[in-house]
Design an enzyme around this catalytic site. Sequence first.
Site, PDB file in Angstrom:
ATOM      1  N   ARG A 117      -5.429   0.292  -6.498  1.00 43.73           N
ATOM      2  CA  ARG A 117      -4.190   0.912  -6.038  1.00 43.73           C
ATOM      3  C   ARG A 117      -3.667   1.994  -6.968  1.00 43.73           C
ATOM      4  NH1 ARG A 117      -2.173  -2.130  -1.759  1.00 43.73           N
ATOM      5  NH2 ARG A 117      -2.412  -4.387  -1.883  1.00 43.73           N
TER       6      ARG A 117
ATOM      7  N   PHE B  77     -13.621   3.343   4.761  1.00 43.36           N
ATOM      8  CA  PHE B  77     -12.624   2.590   4.008  1.00 43.36           C
ATOM      9  C   PHE B  77     -12.302   3.332   2.719  1.00 43.36           C
ATOM     10  CE2 PHE B  77     -10.579  -0.917   1.824  1.00 43.36           C
ATOM     11  CZ  PHE B  77      -9.877  -1.500   2.868  1.00 43.36           C
TER      12      PHE B  77
ATOM     13  N   LYS C 125      -6.659   7.022  10.834  1.00 38.04           N
ATOM     14  CA  LYS C 125      -8.038   6.969  11.346  1.00 38.04           C
ATOM     15  C   LYS C 125      -7.949   6.849  12.856  1.00 38.04           C
ATOM     16  CE  LYS C 125      -9.259   3.516   8.236  1.00 38.04           C
ATOM     17  NZ  LYS C 125     -10.164   2.655   7.415  1.00 38.04           N
TER      18      LYS C 125
ATOM     19  N   GLY D 175       0.781  -1.238   0.000  1.00 38.84           N
ATOM     20  CA  GLY D 175       0.000   0.000   0.000  1.00 38.84           C
ATOM     21  C   GLY D 175       0.808   1.281   0.000  1.00 38.84           C
TER      22      GLY D 175
ATOM     23  N   THR E 164      -0.306  -2.828  13.041  1.00 42.07           N
ATOM     24  CA  THR E 164       0.783  -3.015  12.062  1.00 42.07           C
ATOM     25  C   THR E 164       1.995  -2.163  12.428  1.00 42.07           C
ATOM     26  OG1 THR E 164      -0.831  -3.453  10.320  1.00 42.07           O
ATOM     27  CG2 THR E 164       1.399  -2.846   9.612  1.00 42.07           C
ATOM     28  N   LEU E 165       1.782  -0.865  12.666  1.00 40.53           N
ATOM     29  CA  LEU E 165       2.936   0.010  12.929  1.00 40.53           C
ATOM     30  C   LEU E 165       3.549  -0.238  14.303  1.00 40.53           C
ATOM     31  CD1 LEU E 165       2.323   3.456  11.198  1.00 40.53           C
ATOM     32  CD2 LEU E 165       4.015   1.685  10.660  1.00 40.53           C
TER      33      LEU E 165
ATOM     34  N   ASP F 212      -5.693  -0.277  -1.360  1.00 40.29           N
ATOM     35  CA  ASP F 212      -6.513  -1.216  -2.114  1.00 40.29           C
ATOM     36  C   ASP F 212      -7.706  -1.699  -1.325  1.00 40.29           C
ATOM     37  OD1 ASP F 212      -5.012  -2.797  -0.194  1.00 40.29           O
ATOM     38  OD2 ASP F 212      -5.684  -4.549  -1.300  1.00 40.29           O
TER      39      ASP F 212
ATOM     40  N   GLU G 248       4.142   4.187   5.824  1.00 42.29           N
ATOM     41  CA  GLU G 248       2.928   3.373   5.735  1.00 42.29           C
ATOM     42  C   GLU G 248       1.842   4.166   5.025  1.00 42.29           C
ATOM     43  OE1 GLU G 248       1.428   0.814   5.469  1.00 42.29           O
ATOM     44  OE2 GLU G 248       0.800  -0.104   7.369  1.00 42.29           O
ATOM     45  N   ASP G 249       0.913   3.447   4.409  1.00 48.13           N
ATOM     46  CA  ASP G 249      -0.169   4.147   3.711  1.00 48.13           C
ATOM     47  C   ASP G 249      -1.211   4.693   4.688  1.00 48.13           C
ATOM     48  OD1 ASP G 249      -1.097   1.587   4.396  1.00 48.13           O
ATOM     49  OD2 ASP G 249      -1.781   1.066   2.389  1.00 48.13           O
TER      50      ASP G 249
ATOM     51  N   ASP H 273      -4.564   2.483  11.133  1.00 49.83           N
ATOM     52  CA  ASP H 273      -5.957   2.153  11.457  1.00 49.83           C
ATOM     53  C   ASP H 273      -6.018   1.699  12.922  1.00 49.83           C
ATOM     54  OD1 ASP H 273      -8.694   1.618  10.757  1.00 49.83           O
ATOM     55  OD2 ASP H 273      -8.202  -0.477  10.430  1.00 49.83           O
ATOM     56  N   THR H 274      -6.044   0.400  13.181  1.00 53.15           N
ATOM     57  CA  THR H 274      -6.049  -0.052  14.579  1.00 53.15           C
ATOM     58  C   THR H 274      -4.722   0.269  15.270  1.00 53.15           C
ATOM     59  OG1 THR H 274      -5.193  -2.246  14.029  1.00 53.15           O
ATOM     60  CG2 THR H 274      -7.583  -1.986  14.054  1.00 53.15           C
ATOM     61  N   GLY H 275      -3.651   0.366  14.482  1.00 52.45           N
ATOM     62  CA  GLY H 275      -2.324   0.640  15.032  1.00 52.45           C
ATOM     63  C   GLY H 275      -1.473  -0.610  15.194  1.00 52.45           C
TER      64      GLY H 275
HETATM   65  P1  IMP Z   1      -3.696  -1.420  11.268  1.00 49.49           P
HETATM   66  O1  IMP Z   1      -2.759  -2.521  11.609  1.00 49.49           O
HETATM   67  O2  IMP Z   1      -5.101  -1.742  11.678  1.00 49.49           O
HETATM   68  O3  IMP Z   1      -3.267  -0.055  11.702  1.00 49.49           O
HETATM   69  O4  IMP Z   1      -3.834  -1.456   9.704  1.00 49.49           O
HETATM   70  C1  IMP Z   1      -3.023  -0.855   8.830  1.00 49.49           C
HETATM   71  C2  IMP Z   1      -3.217  -1.537   7.485  1.00 49.49           C
HETATM   72  O5  IMP Z   1      -4.584  -1.767   7.207  1.00 49.49           O
HETATM   73  C3  IMP Z   1      -2.725  -0.654   6.371  1.00 49.49           C
HETATM   74  O6  IMP Z   1      -1.435  -1.030   6.000  1.00 49.49           O
HETATM   75  C4  IMP Z   1      -3.700  -0.949   5.250  1.00 49.49           C
HETATM   76  O7  IMP Z   1      -3.197  -1.960   4.434  1.00 49.49           O
HETATM   77  C5  IMP Z   1      -4.930  -1.482   5.876  1.00 49.49           C
HETATM   78  N1  IMP Z   1      -6.032  -0.499   5.889  1.00 49.49           N
HETATM   79  C6  IMP Z   1      -6.604   0.074   6.970  1.00 49.49           C
HETATM   80  N2  IMP Z   1      -7.576   0.919   6.619  1.00 49.49           N
HETATM   81  C7  IMP Z   1      -7.621   0.897   5.272  1.00 49.49           C
HETATM   82  C8  IMP Z   1      -8.422   1.607   4.309  1.00 49.49           C
HETATM   83  O8  IMP Z   1      -9.303   2.428   4.613  1.00 49.49           O
HETATM   84  N3  IMP Z   1      -8.164   1.320   3.011  1.00 49.49           N
HETATM   85  C9  IMP Z   1      -7.218   0.429   2.608  1.00 49.49           C
HETATM   86  N4  IMP Z   1      -6.433  -0.237   3.485  1.00 49.49           N
HETATM   87  C10 IMP Z   1      -6.643  -0.017   4.797  1.00 49.49           C
HETATM   88 MG    MG Z   2      -1.288  -2.225   4.085  1.00 52.80          MG
END
Ligand code: IMP
Ligand code: MG
Length: 175
Positions: free
Chosen positions: A164, A151, A130, A44, A106-107, A158, A98-99, A102-104
């Site tokens: 994308r 979303f 978000k 992403g 991944t980072l 994507d 990172e793109d 969201d929940t946090g």
């Molecule tokens: P987290 O681990 O929940 O913070 O998710 C981060 C990952 O979720 C990002 O790298 C995206 O790939 C995916 N993601 C979260 N929200 C969206 C969205 O609105 N559109 C597309 N990908 C998303």
């Molecule tokens: Mg991603």
Amino acid sequence: MEVDKILFAPEEIRARVRELAAKINAHYVGLGADSVTVVGVLKGAVVFFADLVRELKLGVEFDFVKVSSYVGTESTREPKLTLDLSGSVTHKHVLIVEDILDTGHTLRFLSDNIKTREPLSVQTATLFDKPSRRENGFVADYVGFEIPDLFIVGYGLDCDGEYRQLPFVASLKTK
Ligand code: IMP
Ligand code: MG
């Protein structure tokens, strides 16, 4: 599903990426760093990564990781490193790109993982955030745009591998 509303036009994204790059440049000048390893989170972040690195005014090494966490629009909440860095980041400054945050999970997972490798510093840049979705209090060092809980796709983002390549960012019609 189809694209619903365009939320961020290419020019608006370009202008914001320049502003983020200016802050990042100032940060590394302040540290006296002459190079940084920029780690893009595949897939992403590829488009944001490409635009951001071209605005950086110090030496840049590219590296990439892949983290699996999403199936469709649902987070699995257990990120896994499915592709690791190609090189060592020990004694290097690292900027994770990172793109969207969201929940946090991944980072948080990635920055903790990279910190175990004895880098000089680790920072994170995300184009979209978000904050209302956060589950762990993670705060990125650089945020392009805060958005509500919806979303989005385009500019690298994507939905199940589609959209994308769109030069803008849009929301999706859910039916
Ligand atoms: P987290 O681990 O929940 O913070 O998710 C981060 C990952 O979720 C990002 O790298 C995206 O790939 C995916 N993601 C979260 N929200 C969206 C969205 O609105 N559109 C597309 N990908 C998303
Ligand atoms: Mg991603």
